[in-house]
Design an enzyme around this catalytic site. Structure first.
Site, PDB file in Angstrom:
ATOM      1  N   GLY A  46      -4.154  18.818 -15.447  1.00  0.00           N
ATOM      2  CA  GLY A  46      -3.826  19.370 -16.353  1.00  0.00           C
ATOM      3  C   GLY A  46      -2.217  19.265 -16.507  1.00  0.00           C
ATOM      4  N   GLN A  51       6.384  19.664 -16.558  1.00  0.00           N
ATOM      5  CA  GLN A  51       6.260  19.274 -14.704  1.00  0.00           C
ATOM      6  C   GLN A  51       6.481  18.876 -14.360  1.00  0.00           C
ATOM      7  OE1 GLN A  51       1.918  20.864 -15.269  1.00  0.00           O
ATOM      8  NE2 GLN A  51       2.976  21.954 -13.523  1.00  0.00           N
ATOM      9  N   CYS A  88      -1.372  26.025 -10.138  1.00  0.00           N
ATOM     10  CA  CYS A  88      -0.278  24.966 -11.179  1.00  0.00           C
ATOM     11  C   CYS A  88       0.432  24.243  -9.443  1.00  0.00           C
ATOM     12  CB  CYS A  88       0.418  25.815 -11.439  1.00  0.00           C
ATOM     13  SG  CYS A  88       1.906  25.303 -12.752  1.00  0.00           S
ATOM     14  N   HIS A 135       2.893  25.853 -20.737  1.00  0.00           N
ATOM     15  CA  HIS A 135       4.129  25.813 -19.528  1.00  0.00           C
ATOM     16  C   HIS A 135       5.187  24.905 -20.695  1.00  0.00           C
ATOM     17  CE1 HIS A 135       3.273  24.765 -15.866  1.00  0.00           C
ATOM     18  NE2 HIS A 135       2.148  24.691 -15.363  1.00  0.00           N
TER      19      HIS A 135
END
Ligand code: ZN
Length: 167
Positions: A46, A51, A88, A135
């Site tokens: 994902g 990000q 992550c 996020h």
């Protein structure tokens, strides 16, 4: 398509609440393609736009037979509870254990053309979706740890073996 640079926790963009997308122009499909390419290149399952330093509400995810790119996602139903391990791409070298997530979720949002879509997920994929939606609100798995000892250092190759818990 192009690989985008994944930012890490030093970058304050990860802590911002991402903006809702109102205008669905063709550049969004390119963004989604780049996000998938970047995610696959990093062995993630994902990736959320913050990000890659884009503070807008979209994520991509691909796990087993479920693949989705969703704009403006909203969890409209959450049931059950599960503890699990997460990593992550923006927190390299660490994993968190015993992270509490809903076991089943229904998420609604829009595709890259603005068309309404809905995804039902359970177990691991439900966890991925909840992690990615976090996020968009500036929340990291670190914020969901109940105990400091649930954060541990890992080598990247161990994480991949541990069922690709990288999001
Ligand atoms: Zn993440």
């Amino acid at each position: 398509m192009a690989l985008r640079k994944i930012i890490t926790t030093e970058n304050p963009i990860l802590r911002q609440k991402a903006k809702k997308v109102h205008r669905f122009d063709p550049s969004l499909q390119k963004l989604v393609n780049d996000m998938f390419e970047t995610m696959y290149a990093s062995n993630g399952v994902g990736l959320a736009a913050p990000q890659i330093a884009q503070s807008i509400r979209v994520f991509v995810a691909d796990f087993e037979d479920q693949k989705v790119a969703m704009f403006n996602p909203e969890i409209i139903k959450a049931e059950g509870e599960e503890l699990g391990t997460e990593g992550c791409l923006s927190i390299p070298g660490y994993a968190g254990d015993n992270i509490r997530r809903a076991a089943r979720v229904v998420v609604k949002g829009q595709d890259a053309r603005g068309k309404p879509i809905r995804v039902t997920a359970e177990g691991w994929f439900a966890r991925v979706l909840q992690h990615e939606i976090d996020h968009l609100d500036g929340i990291l798995f670190l914020d969901r740890l109940d105990r400091p000892e649930d954060l541990r250092e890992v080598r990247e190759e161990d994480l991949v073996e541990e069922a690709a818990v990288i999001e």
